[in-house]
Motif scaffolding. Structure first.
Motif, PDB file in Angstrom:
ATOM      1  N   ARG A 190     -20.601  22.685  38.596  1.00 34.32           N
ATOM      2  CA  ARG A 190     -19.258  24.173  39.024  1.00 34.32           C
ATOM      3  C   ARG A 190     -20.891  24.971  38.441  1.00 34.32           C
ATOM      4  NH1 ARG A 190     -16.005  26.326  36.672  1.00 34.32           N
ATOM      5  NH2 ARG A 190     -15.575  25.108  35.055  1.00 34.32           N
ATOM      6  N   ILE A 191     -20.430  26.029  39.202  1.00 34.35           N
ATOM      7  CA  ILE A 191     -21.929  26.664  39.402  1.00 34.35           C
ATOM      8  C   ILE A 191     -21.101  28.446  38.897  1.00 34.35           C
ATOM      9  CG2 ILE A 191     -23.620  28.889  39.871  1.00 34.35           C
ATOM     10  CD1 ILE A 191     -24.803  26.245  40.537  1.00 34.35           C
ATOM     11  N   VAL A 192     -20.707  29.098  38.053  1.00 32.95           N
ATOM     12  CA  VAL A 192     -20.471  30.449  37.827  1.00 32.95           C
ATOM     13  C   VAL A 192     -21.356  31.616  37.634  1.00 32.95           C
ATOM     14  CG1 VAL A 192     -18.976  31.732  36.181  1.00 32.95           C
ATOM     15  CG2 VAL A 192     -17.961  29.009  36.070  1.00 32.95           C
ATOM     16  N   ASP A 193     -20.953  32.347  38.283  1.00 29.98           N
ATOM     17  CA  ASP A 193     -22.030  33.252  38.485  1.00 29.98           C
ATOM     18  C   ASP A 193     -21.137  34.379  37.298  1.00 29.98           C
ATOM     19  OD1 ASP A 193     -23.532  35.376  38.918  1.00 29.98           O
ATOM     20  OD2 ASP A 193     -23.469  36.051  41.098  1.00 29.98           O
ATOM     21  N   CYS A 194     -22.571  34.936  36.350  1.00 29.32           N
ATOM     22  CA  CYS A 194     -22.044  36.141  36.118  1.00 29.32           C
ATOM     23  C   CYS A 194     -22.312  36.885  36.315  1.00 29.32           C
ATOM     24  CB  CYS A 194     -23.088  36.182  33.908  1.00 29.32           C
ATOM     25  SG  CYS A 194     -22.106  34.244  33.360  1.00 29.32           S
ATOM     26  N   HIS A 195     -23.004  37.569  37.337  1.00 26.04           N
ATOM     27  CA  HIS A 195     -23.463  38.990  37.329  1.00 26.04           C
ATOM     28  C   HIS A 195     -24.506  40.168  36.909  1.00 26.04           C
ATOM     29  CE1 HIS A 195     -19.396  37.830  40.865  1.00 26.04           C
ATOM     30  NE2 HIS A 195     -19.510  37.702  39.436  1.00 26.04           N
ATOM     31  N   ASN A 196     -25.186  39.094  36.363  1.00 26.58           N
ATOM     32  CA  ASN A 196     -25.885  39.819  35.586  1.00 26.58           C
ATOM     33  C   ASN A 196     -27.510  39.137  35.748  1.00 26.58           C
ATOM     34  OD1 ASN A 196     -25.474  37.172  33.561  1.00 26.58           O
ATOM     35  ND2 ASN A 196     -24.409  38.826  32.055  1.00 26.58           N
ATOM     36  N   GLY A 197     -27.386  38.073  36.241  1.00 30.51           N
ATOM     37  CA  GLY A 197     -29.158  37.779  36.291  1.00 30.51           C
ATOM     38  C   GLY A 197     -28.718  36.303  36.024  1.00 30.51           C
ATOM     39  N   LEU A 198     -27.738  35.621  35.001  1.00 29.10           N
ATOM     40  CA  LEU A 198     -27.173  34.639  34.051  1.00 29.10           C
ATOM     41  C   LEU A 198     -25.921  33.611  34.834  1.00 29.10           C
ATOM     42  CD1 LEU A 198     -27.162  35.867  30.712  1.00 29.10           C
ATOM     43  CD2 LEU A 198     -28.863  34.834  31.913  1.00 29.10           C
ATOM     44  N   TYR A 199     -25.976  31.994  34.448  1.00 29.14           N
ATOM     45  CA  TYR A 199     -25.453  31.600  35.790  1.00 29.14           C
ATOM     46  C   TYR A 199     -25.253  30.423  34.270  1.00 29.14           C
ATOM     47  CZ  TYR A 199     -26.760  33.947  40.309  1.00 29.14           C
ATOM     48  OH  TYR A 199     -27.628  35.163  40.853  1.00 29.14           O
ATOM     49  N   LYS A 200     -23.870  29.957  34.916  1.00 32.09           N
ATOM     50  CA  LYS A 200     -23.290  29.266  34.000  1.00 32.09           C
ATOM     51  C   LYS A 200     -22.972  27.900  34.713  1.00 32.09           C
ATOM     52  CE  LYS A 200     -21.556  31.784  30.202  1.00 32.09           C
ATOM     53  NZ  LYS A 200     -20.249  32.034  28.987  1.00 32.09           N
ATOM     54  N   VAL A 201     -23.534  27.176  34.294  1.00 31.20           N
ATOM     55  CA  VAL A 201     -23.066  25.116  35.192  1.00 31.20           C
ATOM     56  C   VAL A 201     -22.951  24.776  34.368  1.00 31.20           C
ATOM     57  CG1 VAL A 201     -24.335  23.583  36.861  1.00 31.20           C
ATOM     58  CG2 VAL A 201     -25.450  26.167  36.269  1.00 31.20           C
ATOM     59  N   PHE A 202     -20.792  23.897  34.647  1.00 35.68           N
ATOM     60  CA  PHE A 202     -20.558  22.569  34.193  1.00 35.68           C
ATOM     61  C   PHE A 202     -20.579  21.461  35.047  1.00 35.68           C
ATOM     62  CE2 PHE A 202     -18.871  26.966  33.228  1.00 35.68           C
ATOM     63  CZ  PHE A 202     -19.201  27.268  32.261  1.00 35.68           C
ATOM     64  N   PHE A 203     -21.057  20.301  34.070  1.00 37.28           N
ATOM     65  CA  PHE A 203     -21.564  19.205  34.128  1.00 37.28           C
ATOM     66  C   PHE A 203     -19.679  17.908  33.827  1.00 37.28           C
ATOM     67  CE2 PHE A 203     -25.431  20.453  34.610  1.00 37.28           C
ATOM     68  CZ  PHE A 203     -26.016  20.770  36.130  1.00 37.28           C
ATOM     69  N   THR A 204     -19.449  17.261  34.146  1.00 35.06           N
ATOM     70  CA  THR A 204     -18.817  16.686  33.986  1.00 35.06           C
ATOM     71  C   THR A 204     -18.870  15.303  33.570  1.00 35.06           C
ATOM     72  OG1 THR A 204     -16.078  17.483  34.585  1.00 35.06           O
ATOM     73  CG2 THR A 204     -16.027  15.126  33.855  1.00 35.06           C
ATOM     74  N   LEU A 205     -19.055  14.696  32.791  1.00 32.46           N
ATOM     75  CA  LEU A 205     -20.515  13.802  32.118  1.00 32.46           C
ATOM     76  C   LEU A 205     -19.469  12.456  32.603  1.00 32.46           C
ATOM     77  CD1 LEU A 205     -21.563  14.587  29.443  1.00 32.46           C
ATOM     78  CD2 LEU A 205     -22.826  14.264  30.944  1.00 32.46           C
ATOM     79  N   LEU A 206     -19.591  11.364  34.114  1.00 32.82           N
ATOM     80  CA  LEU A 206     -19.351  10.551  34.131  1.00 32.82           C
ATOM     81  C   LEU A 206     -19.221   9.133  34.098  1.00 32.82           C
ATOM     82  CD1 LEU A 206     -18.238  12.307  37.151  1.00 32.82           C
ATOM     83  CD2 LEU A 206     -16.581  12.357  36.235  1.00 32.82           C
TER      84      LEU A 206
END
Length: 502
Positions: free
Chosen positions: A162-178
């Motif tokens: 799941r990708i979250v755009d921080c609108h400043n050139g940075l992006y956070k990506v969240f993974f569930t380890l399955l």
């Protein structure tokens, strides 16, 4: 005698008035029911329609042809505004962005947050993506289209992030380890933000970049004219708008033939020269289309299994909107929201489908289901209907196990080769002709051929299909309905302009 006759006439008059009242009442009830059915949005109640309208930021959009004349109910209006607001894409700063200042996947990188910590199945893994331009300078705005996944090639396992755009050139990506073991992170730039703005412009201003044609014939004389959802005015057109769904479709009128002489529909082709020289730099296969972004540190973590007592629910989730909804493990799909059964043997598929009628509606991605089942199930034999290759309709029959499998492509716009006019059917109309029941299965997919049009065109089509699905399930609740969603694909410069993942 006269008095009895008068009483009888008075009674009949009262009954007639009562019947009219009941009829009018039922009419309004049906009108309200249809309003509910069209929207299918039971979560938008009469009490909060105005709340949604006041809370939703109305999107300012350029009207597109006949879609400006759509009459939407309040619920449909709320739903459409919410959908358009949800897919609004971040824009770069005002002014032209030079290629050197656009996103460069080679200079960009990602890091795993706390890569050395102890991870177990079910934990969240966070990744930070840092975008830079071709000069190596950090980007100051968002809007890049990224794809991210975790995978373990040895286990044939993979899941999306799941990708979250921080609108400043940075992006956070969240993974569930399955799953346990070594889990590798991969991040790709599909399109830079600058290319997305070009695609957005093309979608809104040049939906005609894929054009269609129809052949008209009478005796030995034939003509071919251009067709589309919307055609520029000033030239006489044939109006082939569907009478039941209201789906618009037009062809330029032949010079000598009537509109009723249409015999076929086909893809006309793709327009060229859509981009300026500078815009074309944002669409380069080995530079900025589906290019990997590398890690500046470790790109994998070790995941430990859960305790034995937790193993039965290690990959289950209560929330039906959980992300991701499923993942691959040992080359098989595992849902996190539903229990599913994998049919790996043809005998198991035959047993499941025995006595059933299966309707497949949509594009080539669901036609592949027809082709797979016909090939994999031994007693399922295709009945030759004389249909054009890859177009259909197609039908396969298993007389021994009483299985009927059918495929039909969706109505225009559709970029297939020649389709006979008599075979141009809208999915909603086909659903309305199905009786349904416990031995009926319907599978639908519709997406790829709408990628060049404004989103309202697609929303309208889905709204019509949803209404038909709701009505089918209302009259036959045991009918099984399967919706197949879109999939990503290999992209190049040309495909990106007509069928991008975005």
């Amino acid at each position: 005698m006269w008095r009895d006759s008068f009483r009888l006439q008075l009674f009949c008059l009262l009954m007639a008035v009562l019947a009219v009242v009941v009829l009018v009442h039922n009419f309004f009830q049906l009108e309200n029911l249809d309003d509910d059915t069209v929207s299918g949005s039971n979560w938008i109640t009469e009490n909060n329609v105005q709340h949604f309208l006041s809370q939703t930021t109305k999107t300012t959009r350029k009207p597109y042809c006949g879609y400006t004349q759509q009459i939407l109910s309040k619920r449909e209006q709320v739903e459409q505004e919410l959908l358009l607001a949800a897919i609004q894409w971040p824009k770069p700063p005002d002014g032209k962005i030079a290629f050197a200042q656009s996103t460069d996947p080679t200079h960009s990188d990602f890091v795993i947050v706390k890569p050395s910590r102890f991870f177990k199945v079910g934990d969240q893994l966070e990744v930070l993506v840092r975008m830079k331009d071709f000069q190596g300078k950090p980007k100051q705005y968002g809007g890049d289209y990224l794809q991210a996944r975790i995978h373990s090639p040895g286990l044939k396992a993979g899941a999306a992030g799941r990708i979250v755009d921080c609108h400043n050139g940075l992006y956070k990506v969240f993974f569930t380890l399955l799953w346990p073991g070594e889990v590798k992170v991969s991040v790709s730039l599909v399109h830079p933000s600058e290319a997305i703005q070009v695609l957005l412009r093309l979608r809104e201003e040049r939906p005609d970049r894929v054009y269609f044609k129809s052949s008209f014939k009478s005796g030995r004389y034939s003509e071919t004219t251009e067709c589309n959802v919307c055609l520029p005015g000033g030239i006489p057109v044939c109006n082939f708008t569907d009478l039941y769904t209201g789906e618009p479709w037009f062809c330029y009128k032949p010079r000598k033939l009537s509109c009723a002489s249409r015999i076929s529909h086909a893809k006309g082709g793709y327009l060229k020269g859509l981009l300026t020289q500078e815009e074309s730099l944002f669409f380069q296969s080995d530079v900025n289309i589906k290019r990997p972004i590398l890690s500046s540190g470790p790109d994998s973590v070790i995941v430990k299994p859960k305790a034995f007592t937790d193993s039965s629910s290690m990959d289950r989730a209560e929330d039906p909107t959980v992300s991701p909804s499923g993942y691959y493990y040992e080359d098989q799909w595992r849902s996190r929201t539903h229990w599913i059964h994998n049919f790996n043997k043809s005998d198991d598929i035959t047993e499941c489908l025995q006595g059933k009628v299966i309707h497949l509606f949509g594009d080539s991605t669901i036609r592949q289901w027809f082709e797979y089942l016909t090939t994999f199930v031994p007693d399922l034999v295709e009945f030759n209907l004389g249909s054009p290759k890859n177009v259909g309709p197609f039908m396969s029959v298993d007389l021994k196990h009483n299985i009927l499998l059918k495929f039909r492509c969706h109505g225009p716009p559709i970029r297939f080769s020649t389709v006979f006019s008599s075979e141009l059917r809208y999915i909603a109309n086909e659903l309305n002709s199905i009786v349904g029941g416990r031995n009926t299965v319907v599978a639908i997919t519709i997406w790829s051929h709408f990628s060049t049009f404004p989103v309202e065109v697609y929303i309208r089509r889905l709204r019509n299909i949803r209404r038909a699905v709701v009505q089918l399930l209302d009259r036959s609740p045991k009918t099984v309905i399967v919706i197949r969603t879109a999939n990503v694909q290999e992209l190049g410069p040309e495909v990106s302009l007509f069928n991008s993942d975005w």
